[in-house]
Design an enzyme around this catalytic site. Structure first.
Site, PDB file in Angstrom:
ATOM      1  N   GLU A   1       9.056 -14.057 -47.651  1.00 59.29           N
ATOM      2  CA  GLU A   1       8.321 -13.495 -46.522  1.00 59.29           C
ATOM      3  C   GLU A   1       6.829 -13.527 -46.830  1.00 59.29           C
ATOM      4  O   GLU A   1       6.320 -12.616 -47.500  1.00 59.29           O
ATOM      5  CB  GLU A   1       8.751 -12.051 -46.279  1.00 59.29           C
ATOM      6  CG  GLU A   1      10.224 -11.894 -45.978  1.00 59.29           C
ATOM      7  CD  GLU A   1      10.504 -10.583 -45.265  1.00 59.29           C
ATOM      8  OE1 GLU A   1      10.956 -10.638 -44.120  1.00 59.29           O
ATOM      9  OE2 GLU A   1      10.222  -9.511 -45.841  1.00 59.29           O
TER      10      GLU A   1
ATOM     11  N   HIS B   1      10.465  -5.364 -50.616  1.00 61.53           N
ATOM     12  CA  HIS B   1       9.825  -5.757 -49.350  1.00 61.53           C
ATOM     13  C   HIS B   1       8.311  -5.612 -49.498  1.00 61.53           C
ATOM     14  O   HIS B   1       7.834  -4.703 -50.186  1.00 61.53           O
ATOM     15  CB  HIS B   1      10.346  -4.882 -48.199  1.00 61.53           C
ATOM     16  CG  HIS B   1       9.881  -5.400 -46.871  1.00 61.53           C
ATOM     17  ND1 HIS B   1       8.640  -5.109 -46.370  1.00 61.53           N
ATOM     18  CD2 HIS B   1      10.473  -6.229 -45.971  1.00 61.53           C
ATOM     19  CE1 HIS B   1       8.502  -5.735 -45.204  1.00 61.53           C
ATOM     20  NE2 HIS B   1       9.599  -6.418 -44.946  1.00 61.53           N
TER      21      HIS B   1
ATOM     22  N   ASN C   1      15.745  -5.972 -40.266  1.00 64.82           N
ATOM     23  CA  ASN C   1      15.051  -4.866 -40.933  1.00 64.82           C
ATOM     24  C   ASN C   1      14.429  -3.971 -39.868  1.00 64.82           C
ATOM     25  O   ASN C   1      13.412  -4.316 -39.274  1.00 64.82           O
ATOM     26  CB  ASN C   1      13.974  -5.458 -41.863  1.00 64.82           C
ATOM     27  CG  ASN C   1      13.175  -4.386 -42.578  1.00 64.82           C
ATOM     28  OD1 ASN C   1      13.479  -3.194 -42.472  1.00 64.82           O
ATOM     29  ND2 ASN C   1      12.145  -4.806 -43.298  1.00 64.82           N
TER      30      ASN C   1
ATOM     31  N   GLY D   1      10.580  -7.210 -36.206  1.00 62.98           N
ATOM     32  CA  GLY D   1      10.393  -6.832 -34.802  1.00 62.98           C
ATOM     33  C   GLY D   1      11.500  -7.316 -33.872  1.00 62.98           C
ATOM     34  O   GLY D   1      12.004  -6.545 -33.048  1.00 62.98           O
TER      35      GLY D   1
HETATM   36  P1  PGA Z   1       8.640  -9.336 -38.608  1.00 55.33           P
HETATM   37  O1  PGA Z   1       9.026  -8.587 -39.990  1.00 55.33           O
HETATM   38  O2  PGA Z   1       9.840 -10.154 -38.217  1.00 55.33           O
HETATM   39  O3  PGA Z   1       8.338  -8.235 -37.645  1.00 55.33           O
HETATM   40  O4  PGA Z   1       7.449 -10.197 -38.902  1.00 55.33           O
HETATM   41  C1  PGA Z   1       9.773  -9.229 -40.993  1.00 55.33           C
HETATM   42  C2  PGA Z   1      10.013  -8.300 -42.159  1.00 55.33           C
HETATM   43  O5  PGA Z   1       9.123  -7.496 -42.502  1.00 55.33           O
HETATM   44  O6  PGA Z   1      11.082  -8.325 -42.805  1.00 55.33           O
END
Ligand code: PGA
Length: 257
Positions: free
Chosen positions: A167, A95, A12, A235
């Site tokens: 998540e 999301h 993402n 990230g």
């Molecule tokens: P992150 O984001 O890996 O930066 O924690 C995950 C996401 O929002 O799908």
């Protein structure tokens, strides 16, 4: 992971990078040939160019969001058929940055899931509790409501077209990963929710991804859990090397299992 389910790794990209950076990231991924299915979610203006770049590759492209409407006076929105037209095969729905940043509720997520599937897209439905909800002992109830209400219009679950990403909001972009045990507990609960609503092969076949601070260093431990079938990566998906290292963690686990 269970070898019956093909690992699925999503990247993402959120609202990062410009056109040149998006193309260069896509170029870094286009030789992927591992066991995991890979999909990236670039920013909307770059979907078509990234999809063109990846057209001959094994990497699919998806939208970060989709409209619940088919067409019309919906300023700022993008329909499922427009995403398909740009070369997308997937879309994210629900999301946490849309649920909490843009006030999307389960009813809207449900309408988006239905519209996306109707258009012919595959859907990665995101669910997850906030820290406040977890501390109040409500994590399971919140995730259950999100799962059941967002899939309210899906009577028959086609596991090739729907995946779920768990998540926990407190782990997104914070560097705080859920422990593999915490994640596995919720993933198992999600599979039981699927079993309560759909037939057994659908519940067994459903791919449930973990997202929230997934990095090359923790991917293998997360993916070793029996109900974690992949990762939705924020990230660490912005560098081809780290995203591919996460994808290869799924690959090596699959081949060594
Ligand atoms: P992150 O984001 O890996 O930066 O924690 C995950 C996401 O929002 O799908």
């Amino acid at each position: 992971m269970d070898s019956a389910r093909r690992p699925l790794i999503g990247g993402n990209w959120k609202m990062h990078g410009d056109g040149a950076a998006s193309i260069s990231l896509a170029c870094g991924l286009e030789d992927w040939s591992g066991a995991a299915e890979l999909v990236v979610f670039p920013s909307m203006p770059y979907l078509a160019t990234v999809a063109d770049e990846l057209a001959e590759s094994a990497v699919e492209v998806g939208g970060q969001d989709v409209s619940d409407q088919v067409e019309g006076a919906c300023t700022g929105q993008t329909s499922g058929s427009m995403l398909l037209d740009c070369g997308c095969t997937w879309t994210l729905v629900g999301h946490s940055e849309r649920r909490h940043g843009s006030g999307e509720n389960n009813a809207l997520c449900s309408a988006k899931v239905d519209a996306a599937l109707q258009a012919g897209l595959k859907v990665m439905l995101c669910v997850g509790e906030t820290l406040e909800e977890r501390d109040a002992g409500r994590a399971l109830d919140v995730v259950r409501e999100q799962f059941e209400q967002s899939l309210a219009g899906v009577d028959v679950l086609d596991c090739t077209r729907v995946a779920v990403a768990y998540e926990p909001v407190w782990a997104i972009g914070t560097g705080k990963t859920a422990t593999p045990e915490d994640a596995q507990t919720m993933h198992q609960a999600l599979r039981e929710m699927a079993a309560g609503r759909y037939d057994a092969p659908s519940a067994t076949g459903l791919r449930i991804l973990y997202g929230g601070a997934v990095k090359p260093a923790n991917a293998a431990d997360l993916l070793a859990c029996s109900d974690i079938d992949g990762a939705l990566v924020g990230g660490a998906s912005l560098e081809a090397d780290s995203f591919l290292a996460i994808a290869r963690a799924a690959d090596s686990w699959t081949s060594s299992s």
